[in-house]
Design an enzyme around this catalytic site. Structure first.
Site, mmCIF file in Angstrom:
data_model
loop_
_atom_site.group_PDB
_atom_site.id
_atom_site.type_symbol
_atom_site.label_atom_id
_atom_site.label_comp_id
_atom_site.label_asym_id
_atom_site.label_seq_id
_atom_site.Cartn_x
_atom_site.Cartn_y
_atom_site.Cartn_z
ATOM 1 N N SER A 10 98.878 30.067 40.623
ATOM 2 C CA SER A 10 98.752 31.153 41.437
ATOM 3 C C SER A 10 99.832 32.319 41.393
ATOM 4 C CB SER A 10 99.092 30.835 43.036
ATOM 5 O OG SER A 10 100.298 30.097 43.190
ATOM 6 N N GLY A 11 99.966 32.429 39.812
ATOM 7 C CA GLY A 11 100.968 33.641 39.400
ATOM 8 C C GLY A 11 99.864 34.939 39.316
ATOM 9 N N TYR A 42 108.683 36.704 40.517
ATOM 10 C CA TYR A 42 110.401 37.143 40.314
ATOM 11 C C TYR A 42 110.461 38.474 39.273
ATOM 12 C CZ TYR A 42 111.335 32.752 42.558
ATOM 13 O OH TYR A 42 111.349 31.822 43.680
ATOM 14 N N GLY A 45 111.074 44.287 36.082
ATOM 15 C CA GLY A 45 110.726 45.590 35.534
ATOM 16 C C GLY A 45 109.759 46.350 35.863
ATOM 17 N N GLU A 111 111.600 50.677 29.208
ATOM 18 C CA GLU A 111 112.604 49.367 28.753
ATOM 19 C C GLU A 111 112.496 49.279 27.290
ATOM 20 O OE1 GLU A 111 111.712 45.415 31.214
ATOM 21 O OE2 GLU A 111 110.119 46.861 31.932
ATOM 22 N N HIS A 221 115.871 36.455 26.999
ATOM 23 C CA HIS A 221 116.116 38.065 27.345
ATOM 24 C C HIS A 221 117.528 38.231 27.309
ATOM 25 C CE1 HIS A 221 116.462 41.200 30.490
ATOM 26 N NE2 HIS A 221 115.021 41.152 30.363
ATOM 27 N N ARG A 261 113.802 43.297 22.733
ATOM 28 C CA ARG A 261 114.806 42.304 23.195
ATOM 29 C C ARG A 261 115.327 41.167 22.225
ATOM 30 N NH1 ARG A 261 111.138 40.456 28.281
ATOM 31 N NH2 ARG A 261 111.640 42.675 28.978
ATOM 32 N N HIS A 319 113.311 33.101 28.301
ATOM 33 C CA HIS A 319 112.576 33.894 29.283
ATOM 34 C C HIS A 319 111.134 34.005 29.022
ATOM 35 C CE1 HIS A 319 112.022 37.599 31.879
ATOM 36 N NE2 HIS A 319 111.373 38.338 30.760
ATOM 37 N N GLU A 343 100.658 33.729 30.823
ATOM 38 C CA GLU A 343 101.581 33.467 29.776
ATOM 39 C C GLU A 343 101.231 32.070 29.055
ATOM 40 O OE1 GLU A 343 105.578 33.748 31.499
ATOM 41 O OE2 GLU A 343 106.346 32.618 29.786
ATOM 42 N N ARG A 354 107.424 39.482 22.331
ATOM 43 C CA ARG A 354 106.654 40.631 23.486
ATOM 44 C C ARG A 354 107.364 41.725 23.755
ATOM 45 N NH1 ARG A 354 106.963 40.725 29.229
ATOM 46 N NH2 ARG A 354 108.395 39.076 29.073
ATOM 47 N N SER A 359 103.532 41.649 29.797
ATOM 48 C CA SER A 359 102.972 40.159 30.070
ATOM 49 C C SER A 359 102.257 40.341 31.376
ATOM 50 C CB SER A 359 104.309 39.262 30.500
ATOM 51 O OG SER A 359 103.728 38.197 30.965
ATOM 52 N N LEU A 360 102.763 41.071 32.443
ATOM 53 C CA LEU A 360 102.028 41.197 33.760
ATOM 54 C C LEU A 360 100.757 41.913 33.271
ATOM 55 C CD1 LEU A 360 104.382 41.918 36.388
ATOM 56 C CD2 LEU A 360 103.406 39.820 35.828
HETATM 57 P P1 FAD Z 1 103.159 32.267 36.897
HETATM 58 O O1 FAD Z 1 103.547 33.567 37.322
HETATM 59 O O2 FAD Z 1 104.408 31.650 36.018
HETATM 60 O O3 FAD Z 1 102.347 30.996 37.408
HETATM 61 C C1 FAD Z 1 102.127 30.063 37.263
HETATM 62 C C2 FAD Z 1 101.515 29.228 38.287
HETATM 63 O O4 FAD Z 1 100.997 27.863 38.012
HETATM 64 C C3 FAD Z 1 102.643 28.847 39.416
HETATM 65 O O5 FAD Z 1 101.958 29.160 40.670
HETATM 66 C C4 FAD Z 1 102.902 27.372 39.217
HETATM 67 O O6 FAD Z 1 103.234 26.878 40.631
HETATM 68 C C5 FAD Z 1 101.445 26.735 38.881
HETATM 69 N N1 FAD Z 1 101.374 25.402 38.250
HETATM 70 C C6 FAD Z 1 102.099 25.560 36.840
HETATM 71 N N2 FAD Z 1 101.760 23.925 36.727
HETATM 72 C C7 FAD Z 1 101.102 23.571 37.468
HETATM 73 C C8 FAD Z 1 100.411 22.400 37.734
HETATM 74 N N3 FAD Z 1 100.585 21.309 37.021
HETATM 75 N N4 FAD Z 1 99.620 22.239 38.754
HETATM 76 C C9 FAD Z 1 99.300 23.312 39.743
HETATM 77 N N5 FAD Z 1 99.923 24.468 39.620
HETATM 78 C C10 FAD Z 1 100.689 24.696 38.623
HETATM 79 N N6 FAD Z 1 106.793 40.480 32.891
HETATM 80 C C11 FAD Z 1 106.363 41.809 32.826
HETATM 81 O O7 FAD Z 1 105.286 42.100 32.131
HETATM 82 N N7 FAD Z 1 107.080 42.540 33.457
HETATM 83 C C12 FAD Z 1 108.368 42.233 34.214
HETATM 84 O O8 FAD Z 1 108.946 43.153 35.023
HETATM 85 C C13 FAD Z 1 108.765 40.883 34.138
HETATM 86 N N8 FAD Z 1 109.678 40.365 34.742
HETATM 87 C C14 FAD Z 1 110.082 38.994 34.647
HETATM 88 C C15 FAD Z 1 111.148 38.483 35.390
HETATM 89 C C16 FAD Z 1 111.443 37.239 35.509
HETATM 90 C C17 FAD Z 1 112.618 36.684 36.456
HETATM 91 C C18 FAD Z 1 110.555 36.303 34.778
HETATM 92 C C19 FAD Z 1 110.639 34.929 34.836
HETATM 93 C C20 FAD Z 1 109.442 36.809 34.182
HETATM 94 C C21 FAD Z 1 109.308 38.162 34.120
HETATM 95 N N9 FAD Z 1 108.131 38.862 33.308
HETATM 96 C C22 FAD Z 1 107.861 39.893 33.336
HETATM 97 C C23 FAD Z 1 107.181 37.894 32.847
HETATM 98 C C24 FAD Z 1 105.822 37.625 33.757
HETATM 99 O O9 FAD Z 1 106.499 37.629 35.064
HETATM 100 C C25 FAD Z 1 105.322 36.244 33.569
HETATM 101 O O10 FAD Z 1 105.101 36.332 32.094
HETATM 102 C C26 FAD Z 1 104.156 36.233 33.923
HETATM 103 O O11 FAD Z 1 104.235 36.529 35.561
HETATM 104 C C27 FAD Z 1 103.208 34.786 33.913
HETATM 105 O O12 FAD Z 1 102.348 34.846 35.058
HETATM 106 P P2 FAD Z 1 101.247 33.776 34.854
HETATM 107 O O13 FAD Z 1 100.262 33.968 36.190
HETATM 108 O O14 FAD Z 1 100.732 33.740 33.642
HETATM 109 O O15 FAD Z 1 102.245 32.567 35.363
HETATM 110 C C1 SIN Z 2 112.901 43.014 32.950
HETATM 111 O O1 SIN Z 2 112.809 43.240 34.010
HETATM 112 O O2 SIN Z 2 113.900 43.109 32.116
HETATM 113 C C2 SIN Z 2 111.905 41.788 32.431
HETATM 114 C C3 SIN Z 2 110.676 42.542 32.103
HETATM 115 C C4 SIN Z 2 109.642 41.757 31.322
HETATM 116 O O3 SIN Z 2 109.888 40.509 30.932
HETATM 117 O O4 SIN Z 2 108.708 42.358 30.647
#
Ligand code: FAD
Ligand code: SIN
Length: 471
Positions: A10-11, A42, A45, A111, A221, A261, A319, A343, A354, A359-360
């Site tokens: 649920s990301g 979390y 940026g 950035e 990071h 980075r 990161h 991701e 990256r 990423s978002l």
């Molecule tokens: P996630 O958001 O990590 O979600 C994964 C989900 O899967 C979670 O809900 C988790 O509970 C669930 N899950 C995992 N394993 C299981 C399982 N076995 N069973 C059921 N559920 C499971 N990127 C940007 O582009 N811009 C930014 O500003 C930025 N800032 C960042 C800041 C931080 C602190 C971090 C950590 C990352 C940042 N990134 C940023 C990177 C970006 O946030 C992530 O790459 C992106 O959010 C990943 O999204 P996702 O939906 O793929 O996974």
């Molecule tokens: C950050 O805000 O520095 C993170 C941005 C990213 O991971 O793309």
């Protein structure tokens, strides 16, 4: 019969895909903790997209390729960059209130690695704002069933086709399974990623025989605020984008703060051999810093530090997983029936490193492309067979093994790698794996991904992007 899609995670990738799939299918959204717990929540940026009049698609494409050391898939880079603006608009339509400049236009920040201001953000809490908007929409959708606190264990396969998902509650047979489980930051002891990010989806896919690529490219990071014994906290690259400096123990600047980075991380890492390294934003006013970076400001205030007065100690931390389960431009993995987004996926967008805030963007573009592709598939056989699985609670032994694994990864698969270190790292991780009970689900997944990262790093003898080898 209506199509049924099971989405794990649920990301931002999982939520956006759920919302779009729900236009044509029934969706089951399985997530292992509460719905908000994810890296996405979390993100600080922002999201990169060409929106300013001074910017061009060709510039965003060029920056992405340069940051990725030209290891990217050019076609993917192009389509992601070109599709970006429509998804920013979709988020605005869903109610995301991106920060505005004094003229009332989207405030575009900068950035590292970006040649233009092109990052939309909600102060320094972009991920939280986007998640909240998506969660509200998903919760209200009649075609989406949300299943929180349900850990996915494995994929169910029949004749080389993924036909469902096993979770701690039982077996879900569905028309498509979408993995959106994020990266694997927890395989390292120091990471920006929250505890749920243990590489589960990548490990499940590897066990099922899906192809993965580029796992050696772990992005570190450069600027996490870190105090021994505490979880590192990200100090967004947007701080440097808005003018913050990095200083070494002598108070001297030592690197162009806006390089990609990988370069800044290595530079900080080397400086740390001589003493502490700091982020310095003392040249900006409290009102600017508090308004632009309220989340970071408040977190530092808990430790009695203020951006306008203090040098803030920083360190590079794990990161982002640039590689992942290999997919095409519709989210399809090498296994029929299995789709991977966010991701956890390797789409070819990031190459060897990256670009910030891509990423978002990748989450949005491929969630949407996958949802669109799924309109083409037929509804088959769907049912649920309950079978509860009891998992052992973490004890001193498993906590010890987890720390051991993380320390091996920091030493062997960290910012600077060597053949000897990687070889002994692989052996150490295999020994840990051999001692695990398969019901230690997350730890086993971490060990599987850790081994895959080290093995890939060993095979790539030359440094490239964020994979850096001394020999
Ligand atoms: P996630 O958001 O990590 O979600 C994964 C989900 O899967 C979670 O809900 C988790 O509970 C669930 N899950 C995992 N394993 C299981 C399982 N076995 N069973 C059921 N559920 C499971 N990127 C940007 O582009 N811009 C930014 O500003 C930025 N800032 C960042 C800041 C931080 C602190 C971090 C950590 C990352 C940042 N990134 C940023 C990177 C970006 O946030 C992530 O790459 C992106 O959010 C990943 O999204 P996702 O939906 O793929 O996974
Ligand atoms: C950050 O805000 O520095 C993170 C941005 C990213 O991971 O793309």
């Amino acid at each position: 019969m209506r199509r049924e899609v099971v989405i794990v995670g649920s990301g931002i990738a999982g939520l956006y895909c759920a919302l779009l799939c729900a236009q044509h299918s029934r969706v089951r959204l399985v997530t292992k903790n509460t719905i908000v717990e994810s890296s996405s929540s979390y993100a600080q940026g922002g999201i990169a997209a060409v929106l300013g009049t001074q910017d061009r698609f060709s510039k965003h494409i060029g920056d992405t390729l340069r940051a990725g050391a030209h290891h990217n898939n050019r076609h993917t880079v192009k389509l992601v960059v070109q599709e970006a603006p429509q998804h920013i608009q979709a988020l605005i339509d869903l109610g995301v209130q991106f920060s505005l400049d004094p003229r009332g236009k989207l405030d575009l920040t900068r950035e590292g690695g970006h040649s233009k201001r092109r990052i939309v953000h909600v102060h320094d809490m972009t991920g939280q704002a986007v998640e909240q908007a998506l969660i509200a929409a998903v919760r209200h959708h009649p075609n989406i069933r949300i299943q929180e606190n349900e850990l996915a264990i494995d994929l169910i396969k029949r004749r080389n086709r993924v036909v469902g998902l096993q979770t701690v509650k039982g077996y879900y047979y569905a028309d498509a399974v979408v993995i959106a489980t994020g990266g694997a930051g927890q395989i390292y002891p120091y990471t920006t990623n929250p505890p749920v990010v243990t590489g589960d989806g990548v490990a499940m896919a590897l066990r099922a025989g899906a192809k993965a690529r580029d796992l050696e490219f772990i992005q570190f990071h450069p600027t996490a605020y870190y105090l021994p014994g505490k979880q590192p906290f990200l100090l967004s690259e947007a701080l440097r984008g808005e003018g913050a400096y990095l200083r070494n123990h002598e108070g001297k600047r030592f690197v162009n703060e806006l390089l990609p980075r990988d370069k800044v991380s290595r530079s900080v890492y080397r400086q740390q051999r001589n003493g502490l390294v700091y982020l310095d934003f003392r040249h900006r006013s409290k009102s600017f810093l508090l308004n632009r970076f309220p989340g970071i400001y408040q977190r530092l205030a808990q430790d009695k530090l203020s951006l306008e007065k203090d040098l803030i100690p920083i360190t590079p931390v794990a990161h982002y997983l640039c590689g992942g389960v290999h997919t095409d431009n519709h989210g399809r993995s090498s296994l029929p029936g299995l789709y991977v987004i966010g991701e956890a996926a390797h789409t070819g967008l990031h190459g060897a490193n990256r670009l910030a805030s891509n990423s978002l963007l990748e989450c949005l573009v491929f969630a949407s492309r996958t949802a669109k592709y799924l309109t083409r598939i037929q509804a088959h056989h769907q049912h649920f067979k309950a079978k509860k699985m009891n998992l052992p609670k973490p004890d001193d032994t498993s906590i010890g093994l987890r720390q051991q694994l993380q320390n091996v990864m920091w030493e062997a698969g960290g910012i600077i790698r060597s053949a000897a270190g990687l070889t002994s790292g692989v052996q150490a991780v295999r020994a840990i794996q051999a001692s695990l009970d398969p019901r230690q689900v997350e730890l086993r997944n971490m060990a599987i991904v850790a081994e895959a990262v080290l093995t890939a790093a060993l095979k790539r003898r030359r440094s490239l992007g964020c994979h850096y080898r001394v020999n």
